[in-house]
Structures are given as C-alpha cells and as structure tokens.
Design a protein around this motif. Structure first.
Motif, mmCIF file in Angstrom:
data_model
loop_
_atom_site.group_PDB
_atom_site.id
_atom_site.type_symbol
_atom_site.label_atom_id
_atom_site.label_comp_id
_atom_site.label_asym_id
_atom_site.label_seq_id
_atom_site.Cartn_x
_atom_site.Cartn_y
_atom_site.Cartn_z
ATOM 1 N N GLU A 87 -11.493 -10.535 -1.717
ATOM 2 C CA GLU A 87 -11.179 -9.745 -0.521
ATOM 3 C C GLU A 87 -12.465 -9.115 0.022
ATOM 4 O O GLU A 87 -12.875 -8.041 -0.456
ATOM 5 C CB GLU A 87 -10.198 -8.637 -0.875
ATOM 6 N N LYS A 146 0.837 -1.213 0.000
ATOM 7 C CA LYS A 146 0.000 0.000 0.000
ATOM 8 C C LYS A 146 0.874 1.267 0.000
ATOM 9 O O LYS A 146 1.941 1.268 -0.605
ATOM 10 C CB LYS A 146 -0.971 -0.005 1.186
ATOM 11 N N GLY A 165 -7.923 -4.914 6.574
ATOM 12 C CA GLY A 165 -7.354 -3.989 7.547
ATOM 13 C C GLY A 165 -8.148 -3.874 8.837
ATOM 14 O O GLY A 165 -7.938 -2.949 9.620
HETATM 15 C C1 PEP Z 1 -5.184 -5.821 1.273
HETATM 16 O O1 PEP Z 1 -4.829 -4.665 1.329
HETATM 17 O O2 PEP Z 1 -5.382 -6.340 0.163
HETATM 18 C C2 PEP Z 1 -5.395 -6.542 2.509
HETATM 19 C C3 PEP Z 1 -5.908 -7.742 2.445
HETATM 20 O O3 PEP Z 1 -5.046 -5.915 3.673
HETATM 21 P P1 PEP Z 1 -4.967 -6.585 5.153
HETATM 22 O O4 PEP Z 1 -4.222 -7.879 4.994
HETATM 23 O O5 PEP Z 1 -4.234 -5.583 5.968
HETATM 24 O O6 PEP Z 1 -6.372 -6.820 5.596
#
Ligand code: PEP
Length: 248
Positions: free
Chosen positions: A165, A11, A171
């Motif tokens: 996701e 990120k 997050g």
């Molecule tokens: C992502 O940014 O794709 C993600 C899954 O973040 P996290 O693992 O922090 O939840």
C-alpha cells in the motif's frame, strides 16, 4: 495458482447496525463465489455481529489491528484470542495509519505477526513507501526493510498475506499505475523467494491505495497482484461488489 483476495478495511466507520447491513449486502452479492476470498474488517465493536451476519457465506472476518499479548493490564488493547473468539480469520497488521498515527514500529509489527500466527490468525501485513520516499528513489529499500522486519522469525509463510500500500495512494484518489504497483509486487515476490524459496509462489500480495471498480481491472491483470485491500470503496456495497466482480 494463487486464490485472489479482496479485503475491505472499514477503518473507523460504521455503527454495529450499519456494519451488519453492509455485511449482509456483501454476503448476498457474493453467493456462489468459489475462486477467491472476500474479507471484511469492521471496527472492533462490530466484529462479533458481522461475524454472525456472514456465517455460512464466502465472506471472512478480519480485525484491523491487535495487541501482541494474550491478556493482562493493557488498557484499551484487544488480544488475538479475543479476535478468534469473535470469529476472525484474518488480522490487518502494520497499516500505514497505525504506523503514522500510533507510532507502530517494524518491531511492533513483527511481534504482532508472530503472535497472530501463534494464535491461528492470518496476518495481512501492510507495507509501502511515502511519497517522499518514492521521490527519493528509496521505495525498494523501504519495502525491503518493512518486509524483512515484519517476517523476522517467521519460518512458514503459508498463512501470511502481504498488502503493498503506497502511503501516497491511500485515501488520496491517486492510485498507483499498474506498472508501478507490479514493479513493487515483483520486488516483494523476489524477496520472499530469496527468504522462503518456492513457498513464496503461493503468498498472496494485495495492492491497496485508492482502488475502485474502475481501476482494479488493470491492476489485477498484473502477474504478481493477487487482489486488493480496499478502504473507501469498501464502504458501499455497489463499489465493493464492483471490485469483486472484476476478479478473474
Ligand atoms: C486502506 O485503508 O488500506 C486503503 C487502501 O484505503 P483507500 O482504498 O481508501 O485508499
């Protein structure tokens, strides 16, 4: 047999030197790795340096986004050929943060997917429902729309990776249970089979959302979960390598 992928989405974190140090630690921790793929997605400014750092290793480079034109008056954008020039093999497309904060539509995602493929980049296409959508019971219709629209016009699926996701898990520390994740992965697999036939058996579908070295074991044991897209836990070598070490 599908080869697993563990991809780290850094990120908007890390300077160039911090990125290179992290890349070296991951490179060292993955020497001799054969049965899967490790991918890192640093910020644009660090792509080239990280690409140099991981040369000759099992780690591949990804960008977190791209534009769908080759060049031109598009201030602030980065083209797919700039990414291949920097050493990228993969590009993350349609991450929920891009959809949410930068108004990225399914149509934008599709344009980017088509252009990435035409440029020789492998798209990691992100899909997933919000908590409101899950509570309304429309998870499958949301994912169905996102996958179909992202892949409209894509004839060959072999260079595509899908990342499921759930937005409520990104997050937040609220990881999906392995059953919740497998339900959607299985749904995506059946959707891909409907569109692409047996080619769909080879498509890697990654889970993303609060993955850690402690919860990845249960997730990766599921039949249609072929790896992970990792945010927070990809920023510390021990955490990220801990996830990689749980791969089959
Ligand atoms: C992502 O940014 O794709 C993600 C899954 O973040 P996290 O693992 O922090 O939840």
């Amino acid at each position: 047999m599908r080869k697993w992928i563990v991809a780290g989405n850094w990120k908007m974190h890390n300077t160039i030197s911090e990125s290179v140090a992290l890349a070296y630690a991951i490179k060292e921790g993955t020497t001799g790795l054969k049965n899967g793929e490790v991918v890192v997605a640093p910020p644009f400014t660090a792509l080239h340096s990280v690409g140099e750092a991981i040369k000759g290793s099992a780690v591949a480079l990804a960008a977190q986004n791209m534009y769908y034109e080759d060049k031109g008056a598009f201030t602030g954008e980065v083209s797919p050929s700039m990414l291949t020039d920097a050493g990228c093999k993969y590009v993350i497309i349609g991450h929920s943060e891009r959809r949410k904060y930068f108004n990225e539509s399914d149509e934008n995602v599709n344009l980017k997917v088509m252009k990435a493929l035409a440029t020789g980049l492998k798209p990691i296409v992100c899909v997933g429902e919000t908590d409101g959508e899950r509570n309304k019971g429309v998870t499958q219709s949301v994912v169905n729309r996102q996958v179909r629209k992202a892949l409209a016009g894509v004839n060959k699926i072999d260079h595509i990776v899908i990342a499921y996701e759930p937005v409520w898990a990104i997050g937040t520390g609220k990881v999906a249970t392995s059953a919740q994740a497998e339900d959607v992965h299985d749904f995506i697999r059946r959707l891909l089979v409907e569109i692409y036939g047996c080619m769909a058996d080879d498509v890697r579908i990654l889970y993303g959302g609060s993955v850690t070295k402690d919860n990845i074991g249960e997730l990766i044991a599921m039949e249609d979960i072929d790896g992970a897209l990792v945010g927070g836990a990809s920023l510390k070598p021990d955490d990220f390598l801990g996830i990689i070490n749980k791969m089959p």
